[in-house]
Enzyme design. Structure first.
Site, PDB file in Angstrom:
ATOM      1  N   CYS A 122       0.919  -1.107  -0.008  1.00  0.00           N
ATOM      2  CA  CYS A 122       0.072   0.035   0.016  1.00  0.00           C
ATOM      3  C   CYS A 122       0.755   1.185  -0.064  1.00  0.00           C
ATOM      4  O   CYS A 122       1.822   1.299   1.026  1.00  0.00           O
ATOM      5  CB  CYS A 122      -0.868   0.115   1.218  1.00  0.00           C
ATOM      6  SG  CYS A 122      -1.818   1.300   1.331  1.00  0.00           S
ATOM      7  N   ASN A 242      -7.721  -3.480  -8.269  1.00  0.00           N
ATOM      8  CA  ASN A 242      -8.141  -2.227  -7.998  1.00  0.00           C
ATOM      9  C   ASN A 242      -8.770  -1.617  -9.329  1.00  0.00           C
ATOM     10  O   ASN A 242      -8.089  -1.730 -10.265  1.00  0.00           O
ATOM     11  CB  ASN A 242      -6.908  -1.538  -7.475  1.00  0.00           C
ATOM     12  CG  ASN A 242      -6.437  -2.126  -6.182  1.00  0.00           C
ATOM     13  OD1 ASN A 242      -6.946  -1.913  -4.935  1.00  0.00           O
ATOM     14  ND2 ASN A 242      -5.430  -3.045  -6.503  1.00  0.00           N
ATOM     15  N   CYS A 269      -5.470   6.333  -3.132  1.00  0.00           N
ATOM     16  CA  CYS A 269      -4.919   5.064  -3.003  1.00  0.00           C
ATOM     17  C   CYS A 269      -3.477   5.490  -3.819  1.00  0.00           C
ATOM     18  O   CYS A 269      -3.285   5.766  -4.983  1.00  0.00           O
ATOM     19  CB  CYS A 269      -5.618   4.216  -3.829  1.00  0.00           C
ATOM     20  SG  CYS A 269      -4.836   2.501  -4.092  1.00  0.00           S
TER      21      CYS A 269
END
Length: 334
Positions: A122, A242, A269
């Site tokens: 992430c 995603n 993101c």
């Protein structure tokens, strides 16, 4: 063979409602006054952090014994979901663990989405953990190990943190996809009615996790809260994906909205921003240095030609700190 996805129109989706609900000012205090009762008083320290509103519960496990009830291996998906729940838990997009390094880095970062699923990396969380490790060690650069590869964090201009996200993976079996596509700059996938799709030909990129990016005229016209979950689970994406909708505003500026795998609509993101910058440059829509504007704010992305690595720069915020009830971590409330 390509694929088509038909979406219906309707009222405001639950995903859209969630994005509206979390689009609120960041709390800068060190303490939160209204934490759910399940978090009362057992002394397991946590931090709540965010990068542009993409928020995390961070648990430092480096001093925990391997047989501890709160070791990484014992933190089950139901426990993570209970902590991530915005109504009854702390609430977060991702649950992050800081663990002892596995192969010579400064620390290992474990990442689990809101649904409890383990993911490779992430980007926004890497900046937050990078900030903590840089402050802790006093080093000029720290290496954060993740399942998606090593990330190096350094201090950027002002109060920002820059993370080296490594090289993008661009081959169809690296994304991965369930069928072979020679050109991943635009695969055969359409959303909407035959002959007049709402979105089509997404670029696909892996930046520690799989991303599909649709370039559109205006992301605000796309009900990503409705379409996102259908595309996330599309058969083309065996590990789910995603899903992003992007608008190129200029050769160095992109507007982006993201449906994050296992988390839903998000204010930001980091890996999606990186994947979008790579996709846009490969399609010759932008240069290799771009500003990505997300609902939570801006990230600076550079896909450096000299080493093929992606560098992401943006802010980090410590919202508050607190203590988790060990009964919660042991699954009593999951």
């Amino acid at each position: 063979m390509g694929s088509r996805l038909f979406g219906d129109r309707g009222g405001e989706s639950s995903g859209a409602r969630r994005l509206a609900a979390i689009a609120k000012p960041v709390v800068f205090s060190r303490e939160k006054r209204h934490i759910a009762a399940i978090m009362a008083g057992s002394g397991v320290h946590f931090r709540k952090m965010n990068g542009l509103g993409n928020d995390f519960v961070v648990l430092d496990l480096r001093e925990m014994r391997a047989d501890s009830a709160i070791s990484s291996e014992r933190l089950s998906a139901p426990v993570v979901r209970a902590i991530a729940d915005r109504e009854t838990g702390i609430g977060c997009d991702q649950f992050i663990t800081i663990e002892n390094p596995r192969h010579g880095g400064d620390a290992f970062m474990g990442v689990r989405n809101q649904d409890g699923g383990v993911v490779g990396t992430c980007g926004n969380a890497a900046r937050c953990i990078g900030q903590l490790l840089l402050d802790e060690t006093g080093k000029d650069a720290v290496t954060i190990e993740t399942l998606g590869g090593d990330t190096v964090a350094t201090r950027g201009p002002g109060e920002t943190i820059t993370v080296d996200m490594g090289e993008p993976r661009l081959k169809w079996n690296e994304i991965p996809l369930s069928e072979e596509f020679q050109d991943t700059r635009g695969i055969e996938l359409e959303v909407g009615p035959l002959g007049a799709p709402l979105m089509h030909s997404p670029a696909v990129v892996n930046v520690g996790n799989p991303h599909a990016i649709f370039f559109v005229k205006d992301p605000d016209t796309i009900d990503l809260g409705r379409i996102g979950p259908m595309l996330e689970h599309h058969p083309l994406f065996p590990e789910r994906a995603n899903i992003s909708v992007a608008q190129v505003l200029s050769p160095d500026h992109i507007k982006l909205k993201v449906w994050e795998r296992g988390a839903g609509l998000t204010l930001a993101c980091g890996t999606a921003a990186c994947a979008t910058a790579v996709a846009a440059a490969r399609k010759r829509l932008t240069g290799r240095e771009v500003t990505i504007s997300l609902p939570g704010g801006d990230l600076k992305i550079e896909w450096r030609e000299s080493d093929n690595h992606i560098y992401m720069t943006g802010p980090t915020t410590l919202d508050f700190e607190g203590e988790l009830d060990q009964r919660l971590l042991g699954g009593a409330f999951a």
